[in-house]
Motif scaffolding. Sequence first.
Motif, PDB file in Angstrom:
ATOM      1  N   GLY A   9      -1.066  14.681 -51.458  1.00 18.65           N
ATOM      2  CA  GLY A   9      -1.478  15.992 -51.371  1.00 18.65           C
ATOM      3  C   GLY A   9      -1.364  16.734 -52.695  1.00 18.65           C
ATOM      4  N   GLY A  10      -1.743  18.048 -52.753  1.00 19.45           N
ATOM      5  CA  GLY A  10      -1.759  18.542 -54.173  1.00 19.45           C
ATOM      6  C   GLY A  10      -2.721  19.729 -54.385  1.00 19.45           C
ATOM      7  N   LEU A  11      -2.947  20.421 -55.378  1.00 17.17           N
ATOM      8  CA  LEU A  11      -3.722  21.376 -55.714  1.00 17.17           C
ATOM      9  C   LEU A  11      -5.123  20.872 -56.388  1.00 17.17           C
ATOM     10  CD1 LEU A  11      -4.123  24.569 -56.238  1.00 17.17           C
ATOM     11  CD2 LEU A  11      -3.063  24.372 -58.189  1.00 17.17           C
ATOM     12  N   VAL A  12      -5.983  21.391 -55.901  1.00 20.18           N
ATOM     13  CA  VAL A  12      -7.536  20.843 -56.442  1.00 20.18           C
ATOM     14  C   VAL A  12      -8.418  21.955 -56.348  1.00 20.18           C
ATOM     15  CG1 VAL A  12      -8.287  19.938 -54.332  1.00 20.18           C
ATOM     16  CG2 VAL A  12      -9.046  18.789 -56.279  1.00 20.18           C
ATOM     17  N   GLN A  13      -9.380  22.021 -57.417  1.00 16.87           N
ATOM     18  CA  GLN A  13     -10.464  23.118 -57.296  1.00 16.87           C
ATOM     19  C   GLN A  13     -11.361  22.828 -56.310  1.00 16.87           C
ATOM     20  OE1 GLN A  13     -11.824  23.477 -61.355  1.00 16.87           O
ATOM     21  NE2 GLN A  13     -10.343  25.006 -61.731  1.00 16.87           N
ATOM     22  N   ALA A  14     -12.169  23.812 -55.722  1.00 16.36           N
ATOM     23  CA  ALA A  14     -13.267  23.573 -54.802  1.00 16.36           C
ATOM     24  C   ALA A  14     -14.345  22.786 -55.491  1.00 16.36           C
ATOM     25  CB  ALA A  14     -13.940  25.028 -54.597  1.00 16.36           C
ATOM     26  N   SER A  17     -11.953  16.438 -55.038  1.00 16.73           N
ATOM     27  CA  SER A  17     -11.487  15.230 -54.143  1.00 16.73           C
ATOM     28  C   SER A  17      -9.952  14.935 -54.229  1.00 16.73           C
ATOM     29  CB  SER A  17     -12.255  13.871 -54.299  1.00 16.73           C
ATOM     30  OG  SER A  17     -13.666  14.106 -54.186  1.00 16.73           O
ATOM     31  N   LEU A  18      -9.645  14.591 -52.875  1.00 17.70           N
ATOM     32  CA  LEU A  18      -8.181  14.171 -53.000  1.00 17.70           C
ATOM     33  C   LEU A  18      -8.103  13.060 -52.108  1.00 17.70           C
ATOM     34  CD1 LEU A  18      -5.698  17.374 -52.726  1.00 17.70           C
ATOM     35  CD2 LEU A  18      -5.938  15.578 -54.553  1.00 17.70           C
ATOM     36  N   ARG A  19      -7.312  12.083 -52.063  1.00 20.07           N
ATOM     37  CA  ARG A  19      -7.103  10.876 -50.995  1.00 20.07           C
ATOM     38  C   ARG A  19      -5.457  10.988 -50.603  1.00 20.07           C
ATOM     39  NH1 ARG A  19      -6.532   4.381 -52.091  1.00 20.07           N
ATOM     40  NH2 ARG A  19      -7.730   3.887 -50.231  1.00 20.07           N
ATOM     41  N   SER A  71      -9.809   5.749 -43.149  1.00 24.04           N
ATOM     42  CA  SER A  71      -9.682   4.195 -43.265  1.00 24.04           C
ATOM     43  C   SER A  71      -8.427   3.908 -43.046  1.00 24.04           C
ATOM     44  CB  SER A  71     -10.221   3.746 -44.726  1.00 24.04           C
ATOM     45  OG  SER A  71      -9.586   4.188 -45.563  1.00 24.04           O
ATOM     46  N   ARG A  72      -8.423   2.508 -42.593  1.00 26.90           N
ATOM     47  CA  ARG A  72      -6.846   1.981 -42.451  1.00 26.90           C
ATOM     48  C   ARG A  72      -6.800   0.633 -42.847  1.00 26.90           C
ATOM     49  NH1 ARG A  72      -5.551   2.482 -36.290  1.00 26.90           N
ATOM     50  NH2 ARG A  72      -3.468   1.226 -37.006  1.00 26.90           N
ATOM     51  N   VAL A  79      -2.680   4.274 -43.427  1.00 25.19           N
ATOM     52  CA  VAL A  79      -4.136   4.899 -43.133  1.00 25.19           C
ATOM     53  C   VAL A  79      -4.261   5.857 -44.294  1.00 25.19           C
ATOM     54  CG1 VAL A  79      -2.988   6.809 -41.811  1.00 25.19           C
ATOM     55  CG2 VAL A  79      -5.455   6.107 -41.331  1.00 25.19           C
ATOM     56  N   TYR A  80      -5.552   6.145 -44.671  1.00 26.42           N
ATOM     57  CA  TYR A  80      -6.087   6.636 -45.678  1.00 26.42           C
ATOM     58  C   TYR A  80      -6.820   7.872 -45.260  1.00 26.42           C
ATOM     59  CZ  TYR A  80      -4.511   2.668 -48.079  1.00 26.42           C
ATOM     60  OH  TYR A  80      -3.748   1.560 -48.531  1.00 26.42           O
ATOM     61  N   LEU A  81      -6.913   9.037 -46.147  1.00 22.87           N
ATOM     62  CA  LEU A  81      -8.086   9.877 -45.766  1.00 22.87           C
ATOM     63  C   LEU A  81      -8.616  10.159 -47.112  1.00 22.87           C
ATOM     64  CD1 LEU A  81      -9.415  12.064 -43.904  1.00 22.87           C
ATOM     65  CD2 LEU A  81      -7.700  13.731 -44.362  1.00 22.87           C
ATOM     66  N   GLN A  82      -9.712  10.067 -47.403  1.00 25.24           N
ATOM     67  CA  GLN A  82     -10.557  10.533 -48.472  1.00 25.24           C
ATOM     68  C   GLN A  82     -11.231  11.814 -48.283  1.00 25.24           C
ATOM     69  OE1 GLN A  82     -10.812   8.835 -51.597  1.00 25.24           O
ATOM     70  NE2 GLN A  82     -11.918  10.705 -52.277  1.00 25.24           N
ATOM     71  N   MET A  83     -10.964  12.822 -49.213  1.00 23.23           N
ATOM     72  CA  MET A  83     -11.583  14.115 -49.060  1.00 23.23           C
ATOM     73  C   MET A  83     -12.474  14.554 -50.181  1.00 23.23           C
ATOM     74  SD  MET A  83      -8.301  16.076 -47.174  1.00 23.23           S
ATOM     75  CE  MET A  83      -7.153  15.894 -48.756  1.00 23.23           C
TER      76      MET A  83
END
Length: 122
Positions: A9-14, A17-19, A71-72, A79-83
């Motif tokens: 997690g973290g801070l990202v601009q609109a 992406s984050l994973r 994905s896992r 398990v991963y979540l690519q956003m």
Amino acid sequence: QVQLVESGGGLVQAGGSLRLSCAASGRTFSSYVMGWFRQAPGKEREFVVAINWSGGSTYYADSVKGRFTISRDNAKNTVYLQMNSLKPEDTAVYYCAAGGWSDLRAVNPDYWGQGTQVTVSS
């Protein structure tokens, strides 16, 4: 018993992406449906996405379809979540969870992680 630990997690601009990653302990990881949930301040925890044991079946909330990918890797118990294309309304604490399909859809999994904060600035 399964223990889940999220990271990424973290801070990202609109538009960014984050994973997220969720590392699981326990020999039975591959037998569980894994999912991600999120909870924004003042709101109830909501379902985001789930993936079956083989990775061959996934189910996404409408709000993240086309932007998030789950994905896992059963060999790594992760398990991963690519956003991608993140929006300010994606800001929330994201939780990893393990259970059965109906349990996850009911926001009542067998196991929860501790959560990781995702903040999307406009």
